[in-house]
Write a protein that holds these residues in place. Structure first.
Motif, PDB file in Angstrom:
ATOM      1  N   CYS A   1      -1.561  15.871  16.990  1.00  0.00           N
ATOM      2  CA  CYS A   1      -1.343  14.714  17.862  1.00  0.00           C
ATOM      3  C   CYS A   1      -1.409  15.096  19.331  1.00  0.00           C
ATOM      4  O   CYS A   1      -1.777  14.275  20.169  1.00  0.00           O
ATOM      5  N   ALA A   2      -1.011  16.309  19.653  1.00  0.00           N
ATOM      6  CA  ALA A   2      -0.917  16.717  21.051  1.00  0.00           C
ATOM      7  C   ALA A   2      -2.268  16.777  21.728  1.00  0.00           C
ATOM      8  O   ALA A   2      -2.356  16.684  22.939  1.00  0.00           O
ATOM      9  N   GLY A   3      -3.350  16.878  20.944  1.00  0.00           N
ATOM     10  CA  GLY A   3      -4.663  17.056  21.536  1.00  0.00           C
ATOM     11  C   GLY A   3      -5.432  15.790  21.815  1.00  0.00           C
ATOM     12  O   GLY A   3      -6.546  15.848  22.318  1.00  0.00           O
ATOM     13  N   HIS A   4      -4.885  14.624  21.515  1.00  0.00           N
ATOM     14  CA  HIS A   4      -5.636  13.386  21.763  1.00  0.00           C
ATOM     15  C   HIS A   4      -4.708  12.294  22.296  1.00  0.00           C
ATOM     16  O   HIS A   4      -3.501  12.380  22.195  1.00  0.00           O
ATOM     17  N   SER A   5      -5.326  11.271  22.853  1.00  0.00           N
ATOM     18  CA  SER A   5      -4.528  10.148  23.367  1.00  0.00           C
ATOM     19  C   SER A   5      -4.348   9.119  22.257  1.00  0.00           C
ATOM     20  O   SER A   5      -5.249   8.863  21.467  1.00  0.00           O
ATOM     21  N   HIS A   6      -3.174   8.562  22.199  1.00  0.00           N
ATOM     22  CA  HIS A   6      -2.846   7.585  21.166  1.00  0.00           C
ATOM     23  C   HIS A   6      -3.329   6.197  21.589  1.00  0.00           C
ATOM     24  O   HIS A   6      -3.057   5.741  22.685  1.00  0.00           O
ATOM     25  N   THR A   7      -4.035   5.548  20.664  1.00  0.00           N
ATOM     26  CA  THR A   7      -4.528   4.196  20.911  1.00  0.00           C
ATOM     27  C   THR A   7      -4.038   3.290  19.798  1.00  0.00           C
ATOM     28  O   THR A   7      -3.373   3.739  18.870  1.00  0.00           O
TER      29      THR A   7
END
Length: 135
Positions: A124-130
């Motif tokens: 999760c830390a490597g991408h932005s949450h949409t």
């Protein structure tokens, strides 16, 4: 392998090894009770081997994960898991085999949970949450 591919691999390996430890310790009392070949003392000392492998892998992978996500549950699960493993090892000489095995199983399950959560949080830390994010 690069550092980025070793991190998820370490957590996956940690899940497998901790799970094998939990399964082994759950089945060991049964195997000892039905086996005439293995004496009762045959299990003595195996805990330090499991603990050394699990603890080394946990310290490495969870430390690297902590730098990314700072999830306190990962630390809590791993501390409880390692604590149960140490307690099982230290009390081995004077506790019943069933209690020792229960502590190993609980410790192994907590370590599986710690590695699983660490793996998920690192992803999760490597991408932005949409809105389309599945977690």
């Amino acid at each position: 392998m690069t550092e980025n591919t070793l991190k998820p691999t370490a957590d996956k390996l940690g899940i497998i090894i901790s799970g094998l430890c939990a399964i082994h310790c759950a089945l060991w009392p049964i195997l000892l009770s039905v086996s005439v070949i293995l004496p009762d003392w045959a299990h003595i000392g195996h805990g330090w081997f499991w603990f050394t492998v699990i603890a080394a892998l946990a310290v490495w992978s969870i430390t690297h994960g902590w730098k990314q996500h700072h999830d306190q549950r990962v630390l809590f699960y791993s501390c409880v898991g390692l604590g149960c493993l140490v307690l099982a090892i230290l009390t081995e000489p004077w506790t019943h085999l069933w209690l020792e095995s229960a502590l190993y199983v609980i410790g192994g399950c907590f370590m599986v949970a710690a590695h699983w959560r660490n793996h998920r949080r690192c992803r999760c830390a490597g991408h932005s949450h949409t809105a389309g994010c599945e977690h």
